[in-house]
Design a protein around this motif. Structure first.
Motif, mmCIF file in Angstrom:
data_model
loop_
_atom_site.group_PDB
_atom_site.id
_atom_site.type_symbol
_atom_site.label_atom_id
_atom_site.label_comp_id
_atom_site.label_asym_id
_atom_site.label_seq_id
_atom_site.Cartn_x
_atom_site.Cartn_y
_atom_site.Cartn_z
ATOM 1 N N GLU A 1 38.199 -135.870 13.155
ATOM 2 C CA GLU A 1 38.236 -134.448 12.832
ATOM 3 C C GLU A 1 36.863 -133.923 12.439
ATOM 4 O OE1 GLU A 1 41.363 -134.275 9.917
ATOM 5 O OE2 GLU A 1 42.930 -134.437 11.454
ATOM 6 N N ALA A 2 36.074 -134.725 11.716
ATOM 7 C CA ALA A 2 34.725 -134.300 11.318
ATOM 8 C C ALA A 2 33.823 -134.128 12.538
ATOM 9 C CB ALA A 2 34.124 -135.310 10.345
ATOM 10 N N ALA A 3 33.916 -135.040 13.491
ATOM 11 C CA ALA A 3 33.096 -134.957 14.701
ATOM 12 C C ALA A 3 33.459 -133.729 15.523
ATOM 13 C CB ALA A 3 33.260 -136.225 15.537
ATOM 14 N N VAL A 4 34.745 -133.467 15.658
ATOM 15 C CA VAL A 4 35.198 -132.303 16.426
ATOM 16 C C VAL A 4 34.767 -131.017 15.728
ATOM 17 C CG1 VAL A 4 37.242 -131.030 17.192
ATOM 18 C CG2 VAL A 4 37.088 -133.492 17.578
ATOM 19 N N GLN A 5 34.875 -130.974 14.409
ATOM 20 C CA GLN A 5 34.505 -129.781 13.641
ATOM 21 C C GLN A 5 33.036 -129.416 13.857
ATOM 22 O OE1 GLN A 5 36.385 -127.717 11.837
ATOM 23 N NE2 GLN A 5 34.648 -126.501 11.188
ATOM 24 N N LYS A 6 32.167 -130.425 13.986
ATOM 25 C CA LYS A 6 30.731 -130.170 14.176
ATOM 26 C C LYS A 6 30.448 -129.461 15.492
ATOM 27 C CE LYS A 6 29.027 -134.053 11.498
ATOM 28 N NZ LYS A 6 28.373 -135.361 11.568
ATOM 29 N N VAL A 7 31.135 -129.843 16.551
ATOM 30 C CA VAL A 7 30.848 -129.293 17.879
ATOM 31 C C VAL A 7 31.746 -128.108 18.227
ATOM 32 C CG1 VAL A 7 32.355 -130.813 19.215
ATOM 33 C CG2 VAL A 7 30.277 -129.960 20.249
ATOM 34 N N ALA A 8 32.918 -128.042 17.613
ATOM 35 C CA ALA A 8 33.879 -126.988 17.970
ATOM 36 C C ALA A 8 34.629 -126.521 16.726
ATOM 37 C CB ALA A 8 34.849 -127.507 19.023
ATOM 38 N N PRO A 9 33.973 -125.710 15.902
ATOM 39 C CA PRO A 9 34.640 -125.267 14.671
ATOM 40 C C PRO A 9 35.881 -124.419 14.923
ATOM 41 C CG PRO A 9 32.518 -124.170 14.954
ATOM 42 C CD PRO A 9 32.630 -125.198 16.027
ATOM 43 N N GLY A 10 36.055 -123.902 16.128
ATOM 44 C CA GLY A 10 37.236 -123.105 16.451
ATOM 45 C C GLY A 10 38.444 -123.930 16.852
ATOM 46 N N ARG B 1 33.954 -143.447 16.919
ATOM 47 C CA ARG B 1 33.778 -143.543 18.378
ATOM 48 C C ARG B 1 34.709 -142.584 19.116
ATOM 49 N NH1 ARG B 1 33.214 -150.072 18.875
ATOM 50 N NH2 ARG B 1 31.107 -150.183 18.024
ATOM 51 N N LEU B 2 35.916 -142.466 18.636
ATOM 52 C CA LEU B 2 36.856 -141.521 19.231
ATOM 53 C C LEU B 2 36.348 -140.088 19.067
ATOM 54 C CD1 LEU B 2 39.565 -141.252 20.663
ATOM 55 C CD2 LEU B 2 40.669 -141.258 18.426
ATOM 56 N N GLY B 3 35.793 -139.792 17.906
ATOM 57 C CA GLY B 3 35.194 -138.472 17.674
ATOM 58 C C GLY B 3 34.033 -138.197 18.612
ATOM 59 N N ASP B 4 33.192 -139.197 18.848
ATOM 60 C CA ASP B 4 32.079 -139.040 19.797
ATOM 61 C C ASP B 4 32.589 -138.739 21.197
ATOM 62 O OD1 ASP B 4 30.286 -139.561 17.741
ATOM 63 O OD2 ASP B 4 29.962 -141.655 18.321
ATOM 64 N N ALA B 5 33.638 -139.446 21.610
ATOM 65 C CA ALA B 5 34.228 -139.206 22.934
ATOM 66 C C ALA B 5 34.829 -137.803 23.004
ATOM 67 C CB ALA B 5 35.292 -140.256 23.238
ATOM 68 N N HIS C 1 48.867 -144.356 7.013
ATOM 69 C CA HIS C 1 47.557 -144.965 6.790
ATOM 70 C C HIS C 1 46.532 -144.504 7.828
ATOM 71 C CE1 HIS C 1 49.694 -147.453 3.969
ATOM 72 N NE2 HIS C 1 50.544 -147.794 4.927
ATOM 73 N N ALA C 2 46.751 -143.348 8.423
ATOM 74 C CA ALA C 2 45.919 -142.867 9.527
ATOM 75 C C ALA C 2 44.600 -142.245 9.086
ATOM 76 C CB ALA C 2 46.701 -141.853 10.358
ATOM 77 N N ALA C 3 44.424 -141.957 7.812
ATOM 78 C CA ALA C 3 43.235 -141.238 7.345
ATOM 79 C C ALA C 3 41.910 -141.854 7.797
ATOM 80 C CB ALA C 3 43.273 -141.086 5.831
ATOM 81 N N PRO C 4 41.721 -143.182 7.736
ATOM 82 C CA PRO C 4 40.438 -143.735 8.176
ATOM 83 C C PRO C 4 40.140 -143.501 9.657
ATOM 84 C CG PRO C 4 41.610 -145.344 6.852
ATOM 85 C CD PRO C 4 42.564 -144.207 7.128
ATOM 86 N N LEU C 5 41.164 -143.258 10.452
ATOM 87 C CA LEU C 5 40.985 -142.952 11.871
ATOM 88 C C LEU C 5 40.796 -141.451 12.075
ATOM 89 C CD1 LEU C 5 41.044 -144.051 14.813
ATOM 90 C CD2 LEU C 5 43.485 -143.598 14.803
ATOM 91 N N LYS C 6 41.595 -140.657 11.378
ATOM 92 C CA LYS C 6 41.595 -139.206 11.581
ATOM 93 C C LYS C 6 40.367 -138.502 10.983
ATOM 94 C CE LYS C 6 45.587 -137.050 11.070
ATOM 95 N NZ LYS C 6 46.909 -136.681 10.506
#
Length: 102
Positions: free
Chosen positions: A48-57, A7-11, A39-44
């Motif tokens: 990061e994957a969502a951001v990478q899709k829309v903004a690879p830069g 959800r954070l990635g979508d936002a 233990h942040a990996a399940p959140l990060k």
């Protein structure tokens, strides 16, 4: 936690699109204690994957100032009171790379 990261990635994707940051390089910073946890990996990961899709830069960076100082700097900048001296004093303060005090 993974669902919260999604959800954070979508936002984040929505904000990136609206700001026009989808093309080109720009800095990204994940602030807050949850992102600093071992233990942040399940959140990060989904964020990061969502951001990478829309903004690879987008380039993830470590914050150089604690979040509260970044907020103060942003507020001062928006109010046109952030002089070069103000910024220099923030940057030369006794802050560590992980956002804490020595």
């Amino acid at each position: 936690v993974n669902q919260a990261g999604t959800r954070l990635g979508d936002a984040a994707r929505t904000v990136i699109r609206r700001l026009g940051f989808s093309h080109g390089a720009f800095p990204l910073v994940a602030l807050g204690g949850l992102f600093q946890s071992p233990h942040a990996a399940p959140l990060k990961r989904p964020l990061e994957a969502a951001v990478q899709k829309v903004a690879p830069g987008g380039e993830w960076r470590t914050p150089i100032l604690p979040a509260e100082l970044g907020a103060a700097l942003l507020a001062a900048t928006l109010d046109d009171v952030a002089s070069d001296d103000f910024v220099a004093n923030l940057r030369s303060g006794p802050w560590t790379a992980d956002g804490g005090r020595p």
